[in-house]
Scaffold this active site. Sequence first.
Site, short mmCIF file in Angstrom:
data_model
loop_
_atom_site.label_atom_id
_atom_site.label_comp_id
_atom_site.label_asym_id
_atom_site.label_seq_id
_atom_site.Cartn_x
_atom_site.Cartn_y
_atom_site.Cartn_z
N ARG A 160 94.75 62.25 41.34
CA ARG A 160 94.69 62.40 42.79
C ARG A 160 96.03 61.90 43.28
NH1 ARG A 160 89.91 59.80 46.30
NH2 ARG A 160 91.41 58.09 46.41
N LYS A 204 85.06 52.21 54.67
CA LYS A 204 85.02 53.62 55.10
C LYS A 204 83.62 54.23 55.06
CE LYS A 204 86.09 55.54 50.59
NZ LYS A 204 87.20 55.64 49.64
C1 LIG Z 1 87.15 54.70 48.70
C2 LIG Z 1 88.28 54.08 48.01
C3 LIG Z 1 88.11 52.85 47.37
C4 LIG Z 1 86.77 52.16 47.28
O1 LIG Z 1 85.97 52.83 46.35
P1 LIG Z 1 84.46 52.34 46.04
O2 LIG Z 1 84.05 53.20 44.90
O3 LIG Z 1 83.69 52.60 47.28
O4 LIG Z 1 84.53 50.92 45.71
C5 LIG Z 1 89.21 52.27 46.78
N1 LIG Z 1 90.41 52.87 46.82
C6 LIG Z 1 90.62 54.04 47.44
C7 LIG Z 1 91.99 54.62 47.47
C8 LIG Z 1 89.56 54.69 48.05
O5 LIG Z 1 89.76 55.87 48.65
#
Ligand SMILES: *Cc1c(COP(=O)(O)O)cnc(C)c1O
Length: 355
Positions: free
Chosen positions: A129, A36
Amino acid sequence: MTYPRLNIELEPIRQNMTKILSTCRQWGIEPVAVTKVYRAHPDIVQMLLELGYTKLGDSRVDNLKRLEGMDVEKLLIRIPMPSEVAQLVEYATSSLISSIYTAKLIDREARNQKKKFKLTLMYDIGDLREGIYGVENLCKIAEEINALKNVELCGIGTNMSCMNGILPSKENIMEFLEAKKSVENCFGTKLDIASAGNTDVFAFLLKNGMIEGISELRIGEGMIMGTDGGEGVIEMLNQDAVTLEAQIVEIYDKPSKPKGVAGVNPFGEKIEQGADKGMRRRAIVALGRQDIHFMHLIACDKNIVPIGQSSDHTVLDVSDCDKKYRDGDILKFRVKYGAILSGFTSDYVYKNIIR
Ligand SMILES: *Cc1c(COP(=O)(O)O)cnc(C)c1O
């Protein structure tokens, strides 16, 4: 040359991806590469495929669409909107989920599209969350999802360090794994997936050792930045693969104190006026909030002091710099997570891929 530009060096990112994949597989974990922050940029995704990643994850169905035709598992890592369920089933193979309402919509859509869709039910261990709160509720909703015919409940997931920055610990990871076991006991069958979190959990396991039972981690930041949530450096990884450059469009000596009566700026902020430092050398770079918020940037020249930013301009105090900057000079910045995220998202930031 086009500015502002993100400079994206592929080689250090590839090395990070390689190390993360081999470390996870040594632990018996299959990582989900989270795309993302770079909006599933094709040149970066290509490296993941070459290295043998089997699962890609993104928070946006629009980004998952960019992976069309690729033979990998495609996971939506945001709990889906009811309004995007048709696209979700078309472009993804699995999703995180917390709502039985949405799960039923997905079940119906999967039947329509003649697909079997995988779901990972989120459990909230305290970051507050997404996710089901309380083990009893978790078992109840898991059973409801399990009764659906066109979706497969393949595991339990959780999130840390996102909303409230709740850090991974032996206690909360164990609590999560216990919750998964409770669900398995309700069903009398094992679930494949224990998706324990993000880069922070990866960094925690590196420091403290693998915790038996985790089968999946969803990793984004570590691959591209080599840091975890608190911008803690992960020693085995490369940092600074991505930097930002912006161009100076004005540079003048001006008083440090504004003249006139101050209200609030268009962002509703009342700017704190510091001590009067007399005349200062101020550079404006053509970079604004429509590109990247300046709080996510760190000037490489340590003597630059950020002053403020509007939609299209960032004002910097360069009085104490050794270099005498001039109009047209390029300033270089290190980037925090937020800068990579908005840099890849803004149409106005040029993406300079360096091979
Ligand atoms: C963005 C996200 C991740 C990845 O997190 P990083 O800190 O970039 O490794 C994992 N799980 C969810 C639900 C996320 O939104």
